[in-house]
Design an enzyme around this catalytic site. Sequence first.
Site, mmCIF file in Angstrom:
data_model
loop_
_atom_site.group_PDB
_atom_site.id
_atom_site.type_symbol
_atom_site.label_atom_id
_atom_site.label_comp_id
_atom_site.label_asym_id
_atom_site.label_seq_id
_atom_site.Cartn_x
_atom_site.Cartn_y
_atom_site.Cartn_z
ATOM 1 N N GLU A 418 -21.391 21.078 7.091
ATOM 2 C CA GLU A 418 -21.174 20.216 5.939
ATOM 3 C C GLU A 418 -21.794 20.842 4.688
ATOM 4 O O GLU A 418 -22.984 21.135 4.679
ATOM 5 C CB GLU A 418 -21.798 18.848 6.202
ATOM 6 C CG GLU A 418 -21.259 18.161 7.444
ATOM 7 C CD GLU A 418 -22.092 16.954 7.865
ATOM 8 O OE1 GLU A 418 -22.999 16.562 7.100
ATOM 9 O OE2 GLU A 418 -21.853 16.421 8.964
ATOM 10 N N GLN A 471 -26.819 19.276 9.210
ATOM 11 C CA GLN A 471 -27.478 19.159 7.910
ATOM 12 C C GLN A 471 -28.900 18.623 7.990
ATOM 13 O O GLN A 471 -29.772 19.043 7.232
ATOM 14 C CB GLN A 471 -26.619 18.283 7.005
ATOM 15 C CG GLN A 471 -26.910 18.428 5.541
ATOM 16 C CD GLN A 471 -25.815 17.794 4.701
ATOM 17 O OE1 GLN A 471 -25.829 16.583 4.469
ATOM 18 N NE2 GLN A 471 -24.868 18.598 4.256
ATOM 19 N N TYR A 475 -29.298 13.846 12.153
ATOM 20 C CA TYR A 475 -27.855 13.836 12.374
ATOM 21 C C TYR A 475 -27.487 14.473 13.711
ATOM 22 O O TYR A 475 -26.410 14.204 14.253
ATOM 23 C CB TYR A 475 -27.131 14.583 11.260
ATOM 24 C CG TYR A 475 -27.295 14.009 9.876
ATOM 25 C CD1 TYR A 475 -27.994 12.818 9.660
ATOM 26 C CD2 TYR A 475 -26.769 14.662 8.770
ATOM 27 C CE1 TYR A 475 -28.155 12.308 8.380
ATOM 28 C CE2 TYR A 475 -26.904 14.152 7.497
ATOM 29 C CZ TYR A 475 -27.601 12.980 7.303
ATOM 30 O OH TYR A 475 -27.748 12.474 6.035
ATOM 31 N N HIS A 520 -33.765 11.911 6.686
ATOM 32 C CA HIS A 520 -33.944 13.231 6.092
ATOM 33 C C HIS A 520 -35.291 13.844 6.455
ATOM 34 O O HIS A 520 -35.465 15.049 6.345
ATOM 35 C CB HIS A 520 -33.794 13.135 4.571
ATOM 36 C CG HIS A 520 -32.478 12.550 4.146
ATOM 37 N ND1 HIS A 520 -32.346 11.258 3.743
ATOM 38 C CD2 HIS A 520 -31.236 13.083 4.123
ATOM 39 C CE1 HIS A 520 -31.072 11.005 3.464
ATOM 40 N NE2 HIS A 520 -30.379 12.099 3.693
#
Length: 724
Positions: A418, A471, A475, A520
């Site tokens: 991505e 990423q 994920y 994140h």
Amino acid sequence: MAEPIDEYFTTTISALSGTAGQRSHDAALPGGSSLTVGECLALFDAQLGSRHLDLAARWLRSKGKGYYTIGSSGHEGNAAVAAALRPTDPALLHYRSGGFFLARAAQVGGRDPLRDVVLGLVAATEEPIAGGRHKVFGRHDLNIIPQTSTIASHLPRAVGVAFSVARTRKLGVACPWPDDAVAVCSFGDASVNHSTAVGAINAALHSAYQGVPMPLLFVCEDNGIGISVKTPRRWIEHAYGNRDGLRYFDADGWDVAATFDAASAAAAWVRTQRRPAFLHLRMVRLMGHAGSDYEPAYRTPAEIAADFDRDPVVCTAKALIDAGVLTPIEAVERYEAKRANIIELAGEVADLPQLDSAAAVMKPLQESLEDAVAAAPESLAATVRSGEPDAPLTLAIAINRALQDILDRYPEAMVFGEDIARKGGVYGVTRGLLGKSSSARVFDTLLDEQSILGLALGAGVSGLLPIPEIQYLAYFHNAADQIRGEGATLQFFSNRQYRNPMVVRVAGYGYQKGFGGHFHNDDSIAAIRDIPGVVIASPARPDDAAGMLHTCAAAAKEAGAVCVFLEPIALYHTRDLHEDGDDGWLAPYPSAGVPIGCARTYGEGTDLTIVTFGNGLRMSLRVARKLESLGIHARVVDLRWLAPLPTEDMIREANATGRVLIVDETRATGGVGEGVLAALLECGFSGTVERVASEDSFIPLGDAALEVLLSEDTIEAAAVKLAR
């Protein structure tokens, strides 16, 4: 006890009347089908074999000799799908694909496929694909890639295989499949609702929509029930019968001629158009989900019996009798002859040796790891391009340069994920790679980690060297089964006859500033660490990152290894170590690869050994300097590899001081530190050990993250306490 469907066949067919003529085997069956008499007889033989293998599986289980009873009964029509395809078309099959397997084996010849399947039922080491590790449909010379296919988990890989047929040619890389090959994958009506299948079909359409060749035939074998839960009537047709970009074909799977014609039309369309198609075969499921399934608990006797007239074995026998090819007596004789053949085979193999030690079971995993360890490049001189600056590099730039060098070294390598192409990744790590290479080798994907990893799996098994990026570490968990259930198992279930080399780059860990939250900043890798056969790299320093990335690429290429490359986001652009402007975290590009399972030690302190990795390395080095002012001399060991752990190096450095502080930025429960501690104790370390880790918490947004992440203050306090 005889199965009702078994008795139904002999009773029903024996009651028919008919005489056999002298119809040529080259003649077409009556009714306008393109299926010839000879082809129909061959398919009937495959169907009979599949049926009696199911019956033998239950017989063996009743004798305590067999271990697998999920059968293909009611799905034998898929033999016609094999007949409509070529033996060189790669196939990833549903676990009810016995007819397909036997029909393709008959096309190729060689080994006796009946015996091979029975060997799988009894978990014999002689079984040719998995060697007794599982019962799967797979054989290398048949181009059938073994799958467990429990929840359509093989569909993303099938997309990758179809994608790679054309991509290998574009890159000039050898591929095991012909230029006009069609990839085929089969699955059930219940599995088609799983996110894995939905995502794979979407990914195929997404690619084809953009003009990317996608020669993939989806075969949905719709028997109307998933274990005990009914599929809504006509749901598959409703969901996929009018899907833009997906050509739809259908047939009654119990009608061998209609199935052959539909499969032939679908295969021809995919082969010429190089676009995906959906073949919907209406099936029945006979004898329940598996031998342990008590079907009357959720289906009435009338519902069960109603399916008997749609039994494909019965229907094919009737078609041959109606065409004057066989008499009822001849059809029953063939049925009983196949039974006798398979029962004889079952008796022969029932007591053959099985895997009898952990070493025997794990042999493919161990051999793969040994080959991977031996693959570290001794010199990277060939990758240094003229004019390349010799200035020390940040972690991000070192990884970027290593990726470019790997693309230069391996023409089959591809980097994708991505936002990694034009943008160069969220953190700029892949910036410039597209301009120095091509869009065929560096490209963006759709935002679906499951499809990204499936593409990599299919590419790896097709002759390419995929380097996908996930990423963020959080994920990865969306798609972990693509590694756990598919990627890591392929060498295990194929005895290394099939391999899916790949290097999965994952941006992860905590300590980001200004951009965070638990999606994140993720400090948990427990779901990766316990996957057998996966190599896990965790570099912290720029030179290590480049050298380890080269090693992972070599291990994937030479050993077919699945490597997960964990990159600490917080260190991507870090330059300094102790003070602002000291450039202490920069490093020159390495001259050699870093061997798998080798740690790196900083300092020669005799008071304390700090064992750490990732962001913990920088924190520990900073703490070590502070400890010097307190008269405590520590050495810092960077594990670098989290699987396999560098146990020998750990023990050596631990024994040098007798005191070990494990600094683990992952969570206290399930974290890396648990494995390090266990390894030290198992290897006989008798000194003192303490462990510090992050809290068992998700990482919140903002400065609150520092409340649950491991800190330098915590490390220093533990070190002082341990050393005094």
